[in-house]
Design an enzyme around this catalytic site. Structure first.
Site, mmCIF file in Angstrom:
data_model
loop_
_atom_site.group_PDB
_atom_site.id
_atom_site.type_symbol
_atom_site.label_atom_id
_atom_site.label_comp_id
_atom_site.label_asym_id
_atom_site.label_seq_id
_atom_site.Cartn_x
_atom_site.Cartn_y
_atom_site.Cartn_z
ATOM 1 N N ASP A 141 -5.620 -1.134 -4.779
ATOM 2 C CA ASP A 141 -4.459 -0.266 -4.562
ATOM 3 C C ASP A 141 -3.480 -0.975 -3.633
ATOM 4 O O ASP A 141 -3.726 -1.120 -2.449
ATOM 5 C CB ASP A 141 -4.933 1.052 -3.936
ATOM 6 C CG ASP A 141 -3.803 2.053 -3.720
ATOM 7 O OD1 ASP A 141 -2.634 1.706 -3.958
ATOM 8 O OD2 ASP A 141 -4.113 3.189 -3.309
ATOM 9 N N SER A 173 -3.434 10.189 -2.098
ATOM 10 C CA SER A 173 -2.034 9.775 -2.011
ATOM 11 C C SER A 173 -1.233 10.795 -1.186
ATOM 12 O O SER A 173 -1.608 11.116 -0.058
ATOM 13 C CB SER A 173 -1.491 9.642 -3.448
ATOM 14 O OG SER A 173 -0.242 9.052 -3.452
ATOM 15 N N HIS A 175 -3.698 2.170 -7.452
ATOM 16 C CA HIS A 175 -3.540 3.445 -6.750
ATOM 17 C C HIS A 175 -4.169 4.596 -7.539
ATOM 18 O O HIS A 175 -4.707 5.538 -6.964
ATOM 19 C CB HIS A 175 -2.053 3.695 -6.510
ATOM 20 C CG HIS A 175 -1.772 4.891 -5.659
ATOM 21 N ND1 HIS A 175 -2.374 5.076 -4.435
ATOM 22 C CD2 HIS A 175 -0.980 5.969 -5.853
ATOM 23 C CE1 HIS A 175 -1.945 6.216 -3.912
ATOM 24 N NE2 HIS A 175 -1.109 6.779 -4.754
#
Lengths: 380, 199
Positions: free
Chosen positions: A320, A155, A353
């Protein structure tokens, strides 16, 4: 004292002080700062086996292991680090650092501003991904690491890995960019702004100087986290985990918790608001929003990445939707256009995610396979 | 894919010059690409769908990109490669014309190898025994075969002609990997072709 769920056992955080002023992307100058960090494994004689693990929005330097006095406080990416794990501590020297602006010991809004003797609060300068990378580079100098064998992150952490390859091309051999993106979409910025608005409009926020008022924008931060949390999970996973299950047997026709999912989100929100600093949350989301290295290539990511000398491992998760596989493939395409070395893998892990934090066997096996290459290359 | 003889690798390897950029579609564990890199000084990428093979290719030190050929090669720019290789994979792709067109968009040359369904043993199996052929180059039972397109050397050449591709070179091999000079459509088990866009 059991540390059985961690394979590296007890770890000890360290602190480094930096006196050299750091000019930030915003133009502001941070005269001095502290970084807290942890290391796992041993740095070899040539200092060629070091890996930097960069944290995401709510992360910190405690990546693996536990603390002697907190045997349940397991590092946030413990499952991937340790002897025989993908980031093998028998081979590599792994560094986790709390970024500038953080709230886990590195200099940030809740630290004391030496100029005023009071917490920085809203006066803490806005930090960008590139500022973190500059600060991390100084930590590398401090540790005697000229070049990282790998910089890795998921991320927002992946964005730091990407930034390293552009800003310090000579100092990173491999970049592992996981569940990340070359920049946020409008939808992503929108989610971040709703989260920020929740904090900024909380009456306890006091323009960011809540420390002095003895208050804390807990309601705002709680809402921000609840919203964020929804976007980190997949629709299917939430359905599987909670469905429409009621908390109690029957409805009370009121606004208290009625569905399991409400209970879960409120709990997550409360927990987060109990330990995370609201100003840090604001800063981290802004760093996400501003990140767009393609700027340096006049909008062309390939051109921006052309300076990179690192080899890349890019990975994404099909469930995600906050940082979808398509966003990772933008990075892959940009690298392939330049003929740069890149591997790309995508996994059907069901956790949205958050999948990048999970010990999915296929995902970890792929990271392990890549890290084998890294270790062979650096003689680790 | 079982580790059957990869005689087409010898042919393909001979067509790649040092320093050339190669895209290997359906690269498996990356054996061909690795060979082209180490023996021919080529560079490039492999595309593979299967997770286990992607992992094997990563371990092999290959630039492997996980992806589905049916979705095209959108991640690659025009003329990015000297050779785009599709080794023993065309028969598994549903969008036959699409992938061939994409190969010649991103590459100057498409290198395609495929099993020839008209190979005499295949014909014999079908006509004499009444059974679908199983051979070195068609190593599957009908019910577990990844193959979705069944075609011959003549069929392939006709398609190339229809699509306006130029056949720059071709070699046809028998099951043992020996070059077949005569009656390739009958005596050849595997066709290996170099295609280019017509000028």
């Amino acid at each position: 004292m059991t540390t059985s769920n961690s394979s590296i056992g007890i770890v000890v955080p360290q602190r480094a002080h930096f006196d050299q002023p750091l000019t930030l992307r915003s133009g502001a100058v941070l005269p001095a700062y502290d970084l807290v960090f942890e290391t796992y494994g041993k740095l070899n004689a040539g200092a060629s086996n070091a890996i930097l693990v960069c944290h995401a929005l709510s992360g910190h330097h405690h990546v693996a292991g536990v603390y002697a006095e907190q045997p349940d406080n397991l590092g946030w990416w413990d499952n991937i680090i340790g002897p025989g794990r993908p980031l093998d501590t028998d081979k590599f020297f792994i560094v986790g650092v709390n970024n500038l602006g953080g709230c886990h010991g590195s200099t940030g809004p809740s630290s004391i501003n030496p100029a005023t003797g009071k917490p920085w609060g809203a006066d803490f300068p806005m930090v960008a991904v590139i500022d973190w990378v500059h600060a991390q580079a100084r930590l590398a100098d401090h540790l005697g690491i000229r070049q990282w064998a790998a910089v890795m992150g998921g991320s927002l952490g992946g964005m730091q890995a990407l930034r390293w390859t552009i800003t310090y091309p000579e100092r990173v051999r491999h970049a592992l960019v996981i569940a990340s993106a070359p920049k946020l979409t409008a939808q992503n910025i929108a989610f971040n702004d709703v989260a920020r608005q929740a904090i900024l409009t909380d009456p306890d926020f006091h323009g960011g100087h809540y420390y002095e008022h003895g208050t804390y924008p807990q309601r705002g931060l709680r809402l921000a986290r609840m919203l964020g949390h929804i976007t980190y999970l997949s629709d299917d996973q939430m359905d599987e985990k909670f469905g429409r299950r009621p908390r109690n047997g029957s409805f009370s026709f009121g606004y208290d918790v009625e569905f399991e999912v409400e209970s879960y989100l409120r709990y997550q929100g409360d927990k987060f608001a109990g330990y995370f600093d609201a100003n840090t949350y604001l800063l981290m989301t802004k760093a996400l929003d501003y990140f767009d290295p393609a700027r340096e290539g006049e909008g062309d990511l390939s051109r921006a990445l052309a300076v990179a000398k690192a080899k890349f491992f890019v990975a994404a998760f099909t469930t995600d939707w906050r940082f979808s596989p398509g966003r990772s493939r933008e990075i892959v395409s940009a690298l392939a256009k330049n003929g740069q070395d890149v591997c790309y893998a995508q996994f059907d892990c069901n956790y949205g995610h958050d999948s990048f934090l999970m010990a999915d066997p296929e995902y970890h096996a792929a990271v392990a396979a890549y890290m084998q290459r890294v270790s062979a290359e650096v003689g680790a | 894919m079982s580790l059957i003889n990869r005689s087409d690798f010898d042919v393909i390897s001979g067509w790649v010059q040092p320093g050339e950029r190669v895209l290997d579609l359906g690269c498996g564990d990356g054996s061909l690409l690795k060979r082209l890199i180490t023996e021919r000084g080529a560079r490039g990428y492999g595309v593979e769908l299967d997770a286990e093979r992607v992992r094997a290719a990563i371990a092999n030190g290959i630039n492997v990109i996980q992806g589905n050929l049916e979705e095209g090669l959108a991640g690659f720019s025009d003329d990015a490669f000297e050779h785009v290789v599709l080794s023993r994979t065309l028969q598994t792709v549903r969008n036959t014309q699409g992938i061939l067109r994409e190969m010649l968009r991103v590459g100057r040359e498409a290198v395609v190898s495929f099993p020839n369904f008209a190979y005499w043993k295949n014909q014999l199996s079908l006509v004499e025994k009444g059974r679908m052929p199983v051979s070195e180059d068609l190593p599957y039972q009908w019910y577990d075969s990844p193959n979705v397109r069944f075609f011959t050397i003549k069929d392939f050449e006709a398609l190339c002609s229809d699509m306006g591709f130029v056949i720059r070179d071709s070699q046809v091999l028998d099951e043992a990997g020996n070059l077949v000079k005569e009656e390739p459509n009958y005596l050849g088990s595997l066709g290996v072709y170099r295609l280019a866009r017509s000028r």
